[in-house]
Design a protein around this motif. Structure first.
Motif, mmCIF file in Angstrom:
data_model
loop_
_atom_site.group_PDB
_atom_site.id
_atom_site.type_symbol
_atom_site.label_atom_id
_atom_site.label_comp_id
_atom_site.label_asym_id
_atom_site.label_seq_id
_atom_site.Cartn_x
_atom_site.Cartn_y
_atom_site.Cartn_z
ATOM 1 N N SER A 5 0.357 -13.543 -1.025
ATOM 2 C CA SER A 5 0.407 -12.266 -0.316
ATOM 3 C C SER A 5 -0.484 -11.293 -1.060
ATOM 4 C CB SER A 5 1.837 -11.737 -0.256
ATOM 5 O OG SER A 5 1.832 -10.483 0.361
ATOM 6 N N PRO A 57 -1.726 -2.959 4.635
ATOM 7 C CA PRO A 57 -1.947 -4.405 4.744
ATOM 8 C C PRO A 57 -0.774 -5.261 4.278
ATOM 9 C CG PRO A 57 -3.851 -3.326 3.807
ATOM 10 C CD PRO A 57 -2.751 -2.306 3.836
ATOM 11 N N SER A 58 0.172 -4.682 3.543
ATOM 12 C CA SER A 58 1.311 -5.462 3.069
ATOM 13 C C SER A 58 2.443 -5.515 4.090
ATOM 14 C CB SER A 58 1.842 -4.880 1.750
ATOM 15 O OG SER A 58 2.469 -3.628 1.974
ATOM 16 N N GLU A 60 3.781 -5.417 8.461
ATOM 17 C CA GLU A 60 3.390 -5.772 9.821
ATOM 18 C C GLU A 60 2.706 -4.583 10.472
ATOM 19 O OE1 GLU A 60 6.204 -7.654 12.375
ATOM 20 O OE2 GLU A 60 7.030 -8.843 10.726
ATOM 21 N N HIS A 80 -6.539 -17.698 6.448
ATOM 22 C CA HIS A 80 -5.634 -16.567 6.646
ATOM 23 C C HIS A 80 -4.646 -16.941 7.749
ATOM 24 C CE1 HIS A 80 -8.273 -14.008 4.245
ATOM 25 N NE2 HIS A 80 -9.277 -14.533 4.918
ATOM 26 N N GLU A 84 -8.796 -12.857 11.530
ATOM 27 C CA GLU A 84 -9.517 -12.001 10.592
ATOM 28 C C GLU A 84 -10.758 -11.491 11.317
ATOM 29 O OE1 GLU A 84 -9.220 -11.568 6.583
ATOM 30 O OE2 GLU A 84 -11.063 -12.665 6.209
ATOM 31 N N ILE A 135 -12.396 -5.269 6.946
ATOM 32 C CA ILE A 135 -11.479 -6.182 7.608
ATOM 33 C C ILE A 135 -10.511 -5.357 8.436
ATOM 34 C CG2 ILE A 135 -9.664 -7.905 7.259
ATOM 35 C CD1 ILE A 135 -11.086 -8.502 4.529
ATOM 36 N N THR A 136 -10.394 -5.701 9.709
ATOM 37 C CA THR A 136 -9.442 -5.051 10.604
ATOM 38 C C THR A 136 -8.611 -6.153 11.227
ATOM 39 O OG1 THR A 136 -11.085 -3.341 11.065
ATOM 40 C CG2 THR A 136 -9.186 -3.464 12.542
ATOM 41 N N THR A 137 -7.304 -6.111 10.979
ATOM 42 C CA THR A 137 -6.440 -7.153 11.497
ATOM 43 C C THR A 137 -4.989 -6.690 11.452
ATOM 44 O OG1 THR A 137 -6.020 -9.544 11.449
ATOM 45 C CG2 THR A 137 -6.174 -8.429 9.318
ATOM 46 N N GLY A 139 -1.296 -7.048 9.702
ATOM 47 C CA GLY A 139 -0.647 -7.454 8.467
ATOM 48 C C GLY A 139 0.703 -8.093 8.740
ATOM 49 N N TRP A 141 -1.353 -9.191 5.397
ATOM 50 C CA TRP A 141 -2.550 -9.992 5.159
ATOM 51 C C TRP A 141 -2.302 -10.909 3.977
ATOM 52 C CZ3 TRP A 141 -7.250 -9.116 1.839
ATOM 53 C CH2 TRP A 141 -8.334 -9.896 2.267
#
Length: 156
Positions: A5, A57-58, A60, A80, A84, A135-137, A139, A141
């Motif tokens: 993580s 990022p840690s 949801e 991942h 990603e 990076i856009t996604t 979490g 991540w």
């Protein structure tokens, strides 16, 4: 193989350094001068810096993270657990697909390039010049190194 993580340890504090908003409907505006760089998470090889622009990022939810790396930096083959989505902001990323870091299989993507990888896609990256990626996604991540011995956290 272990899923590391990325924000479980070092980057949670970095979240407070950057200008970010919750997904609760507030807007976020970040100029280049607003970006506050700090040490990248320990799951990445030493030498990178990171800045959280939006979200956490840690946890949801949606987030945007920039990573700045020096020339000669490399990230060994990994996957991942979620999509990603990467934009090259400056410099060039040499990205290759697969479980082996074969430089001849990497494609050079300069500033302005876009990368979208489905969950579980094995890939690696090398940087021949200072580079910033975003990076856009969603979490949380995480990175799962193909070879667990490549996980920088193992040597810490």
């Amino acid at each position: 193989m272990r899923i590391a993580s990325i924000f479980a340890t070092g980057l949670i504090g970095l979240c407070g350094m950057a200008s970010f908003a919750s997904a609760g409907g507030t807007h976020t505006l970040v100029t280049p001068d607003d970006v506050q760089w700090g040490q990248a998470p320990k799951v990445l090889p030493t030498g990178a810096e990171a800045a959280v622009l939006f979200g956490d990022p840690s946890k949801e939810g949606l987030f945007a993270l920039r990573i700045k790396v020096p020339a000669g930096y490399a990230i060994p083959p990994h996957t991942h657990p979620v999509h990603e989505v990467v934009t090259v902001m400056s410099g060039t990323i040499n990205i290759g697909m697969g479980e082996t870091a074969d430089p001849s299989a990497a494609k050079a993507l300069p500033a302005g390039s876009f990368i979208a990888l489905p969950p579980g896609t094995a890939h690696f990256a090398r940087f021949d010049e200072p580079t910033v990626i975003q990076i856009t996604t969603i979490g949380p991540w995480a990175i799962k190194y193909i070879n667990p011995a490549d996980d920088p956290q193992k040597s810490q």
